[in-house]
Design an enzyme around this catalytic site. Structure first.
Site, mmCIF file in Angstrom:
data_model
loop_
_atom_site.group_PDB
_atom_site.id
_atom_site.type_symbol
_atom_site.label_atom_id
_atom_site.label_comp_id
_atom_site.label_asym_id
_atom_site.label_seq_id
_atom_site.Cartn_x
_atom_site.Cartn_y
_atom_site.Cartn_z
ATOM 1 N N GLU A 1 -19.242 -10.786 15.831
ATOM 2 C CA GLU A 1 -18.196 -9.783 16.107
ATOM 3 C C GLU A 1 -18.160 -9.423 17.590
ATOM 4 O O GLU A 1 -17.090 -9.152 18.141
ATOM 5 C CB GLU A 1 -18.425 -8.545 15.219
ATOM 6 C CG GLU A 1 -18.073 -8.852 13.771
ATOM 7 C CD GLU A 1 -18.914 -8.131 12.733
ATOM 8 O OE1 GLU A 1 -19.530 -7.090 13.039
ATOM 9 O OE2 GLU A 1 -18.960 -8.630 11.579
ATOM 10 N N GLY B 1 -19.212 -11.111 5.888
ATOM 11 C CA GLY B 1 -18.295 -10.128 5.313
ATOM 12 C C GLY B 1 -17.240 -10.728 4.399
ATOM 13 O O GLY B 1 -16.281 -10.055 4.028
ATOM 14 N N SER C 1 -23.005 -12.597 4.060
ATOM 15 C CA SER C 1 -22.857 -12.317 2.620
ATOM 16 C C SER C 1 -24.153 -12.524 1.844
ATOM 17 O O SER C 1 -24.123 -12.946 0.687
ATOM 18 C CB SER C 1 -21.711 -13.141 2.022
ATOM 19 O OG SER C 1 -20.480 -12.760 2.624
ATOM 20 N N ASN D 1 -27.891 -4.702 9.458
ATOM 21 C CA ASN D 1 -26.940 -4.452 10.547
ATOM 22 C C ASN D 1 -25.852 -3.538 9.997
ATOM 23 O O ASN D 1 -24.976 -3.976 9.265
ATOM 24 C CB ASN D 1 -26.351 -5.801 11.004
ATOM 25 C CG ASN D 1 -25.232 -5.624 12.018
ATOM 26 O OD1 ASN D 1 -25.045 -4.529 12.560
ATOM 27 N ND2 ASN D 1 -24.500 -6.700 12.283
ATOM 28 N N LYS E 1 -23.517 -2.087 11.492
ATOM 29 C CA LYS E 1 -22.232 -2.195 12.211
ATOM 30 C C LYS E 1 -21.700 -0.779 12.510
ATOM 31 O O LYS E 1 -22.491 0.126 12.733
ATOM 32 C CB LYS E 1 -21.250 -3.050 11.406
ATOM 33 C CG LYS E 1 -21.880 -4.396 11.016
ATOM 34 C CD LYS E 1 -20.917 -5.391 10.480
ATOM 35 C CE LYS E 1 -21.683 -6.660 10.101
ATOM 36 N NZ LYS E 1 -20.808 -7.742 9.683
ATOM 37 N N HIS F 1 -23.966 -11.103 18.214
ATOM 38 C CA HIS F 1 -23.350 -11.128 16.883
ATOM 39 C C HIS F 1 -21.932 -11.695 16.995
ATOM 40 O O HIS F 1 -21.242 -11.472 17.989
ATOM 41 C CB HIS F 1 -23.319 -9.708 16.297
ATOM 42 C CG HIS F 1 -22.920 -9.706 14.870
ATOM 43 N ND1 HIS F 1 -21.605 -9.774 14.485
ATOM 44 C CD2 HIS F 1 -23.647 -9.694 13.731
ATOM 45 C CE1 HIS F 1 -21.549 -9.792 13.160
ATOM 46 N NE2 HIS F 1 -22.776 -9.743 12.681
HETATM 47 P P1 PGA Z 1 -22.505 -9.419 5.868
HETATM 48 O O1 PGA Z 1 -22.737 -9.336 7.452
HETATM 49 O O2 PGA Z 1 -23.860 -9.383 5.229
HETATM 50 O O3 PGA Z 1 -21.679 -8.209 5.537
HETATM 51 O O4 PGA Z 1 -21.792 -10.700 5.601
HETATM 52 C C1 PGA Z 1 -23.829 -9.978 8.058
HETATM 53 C C2 PGA Z 1 -23.788 -9.718 9.538
HETATM 54 O O5 PGA Z 1 -22.696 -9.622 10.098
HETATM 55 O O6 PGA Z 1 -24.840 -9.601 10.190
#
Ligand code: PGA
Length: 252
Positions: free
Chosen positions: A99, A175, A215, A9, A11, A97
């Site tokens: 977000e 994140g 993460s 992803n 983003k 997601h």
């Molecule tokens: P991250 O994000 O691996 O940076 O923690 C995962 C995601 O939001 O799908």
């Protein structure tokens, strides 16, 4: 069908040239190091979907969008429909997601409509669920995730549900560098499979691909993917570097 998937992803990252470089770097690395039986999926910003789908298909990986409109078509300025996504050659779309839930106010009712819209246009929805830290600390994480699944997926027919992929992403791990432990991931994935079995039957639950996200990186992917109910990952930050991403895809 239950399969192993490692999805990136991206983003809101990468300019056009950077996106193209990343796609070709992934393709190059896969030439020498293609993990067997793992579907590799990139989810770039929508503006690069056609480019990404073309490069992905020429090089044996897949492409998906990060979001879609719940509407079919029409006067919805700035929105992107399922039909448009499908017409680029993309096969997947991330739905719900955290977000999108947090910054764009998307709730389970809206997400149920988005899931249906994706399925209507033969896109595979990667439906995201996961609790925030306060919910885990209050030991409400199973209730929260169970409800997210129920509200956004239980309206589907068995045939529709069979095309859905689920991603468990604890919000406190996204994140933050703080990943769920392999035991925490396995525990929640097994719970999700039980919720699905109660609604759609044991066989359907066993066939469902459930990804872990939050993460997940080249250093911890193997221990997460070693769990029986973890079928792969939805990778954010670490998917922006081709080497890390392909290494994660080779971590089964
Ligand atoms: P991250 O994000 O691996 O940076 O923690 C995962 C995601 O939001 O799908």
């Amino acid at each position: 069908m239950r399969k192993k998937i490692v999805a990136g992803n991206w983003k809101m990252n990468k300019t056009f040239n950077e996106a193209e470089d990343l796609l070709f770097d992934i393709a190059d690395l896969l030439k020498n190091n293609r993990p067997a039986d793992v579907e590799i999926l990139v989810c770039p910003p929508a503006i690069y979907l056609e480019l990404s789908a073309d490069i992905a298909h020429e090089n044996g990986f897949s492409c998906g969008a990060q979001n879609l409109s719940q509407h079919e078509a029409g006067a919805f300025t700035g929105e992107i429909s399922a039909a448009m996504i499908a017409s680029t050659g993309a096969k997947y779309v991330i739905v719900g997601h955290s977000e999108r839930r947090t910054y764009f106010g998307e709730d389970d009712v809206l997400l149920a409509a988005k899931v249906s819209q994706a399925l209507k246009h033969e896109l595979v929805p990667v439906y995201c669920c996961g609790e925030v830290l306060a919910e885990r600390e209050a030991e409400k994480h199973f209730t929260v995730v169970g409800e997210q699944i129920q509200k956004a997926l239980f309206h589907l027919t068995a045939e529709e549900f069979s095309r859905v992929v689920i991603a468990y992403e604890p919000v406190w791990a996204i994140g933050t560098g703080r990943t769920a432990s392999p035991a925490q991931a396995q525990e929640m994935h097994a719970f999700i499979r039980k919720v699905l079995a109660d609604k759609f039957g044991q066989a359907a639950a066993e066939e469902t691909t459930i990804l872990y996200g939050g993460s997940c990186n080249a250093a911890n992917a193997a221990e997460l993917f070693a769990n029986p109910d973890v079928d792969g990952g939805l990778i954010g930050g670490a998917s922006l570097k081709a080497e890390d991403f392909v290494k994660i895809a080779s971590s089964f």
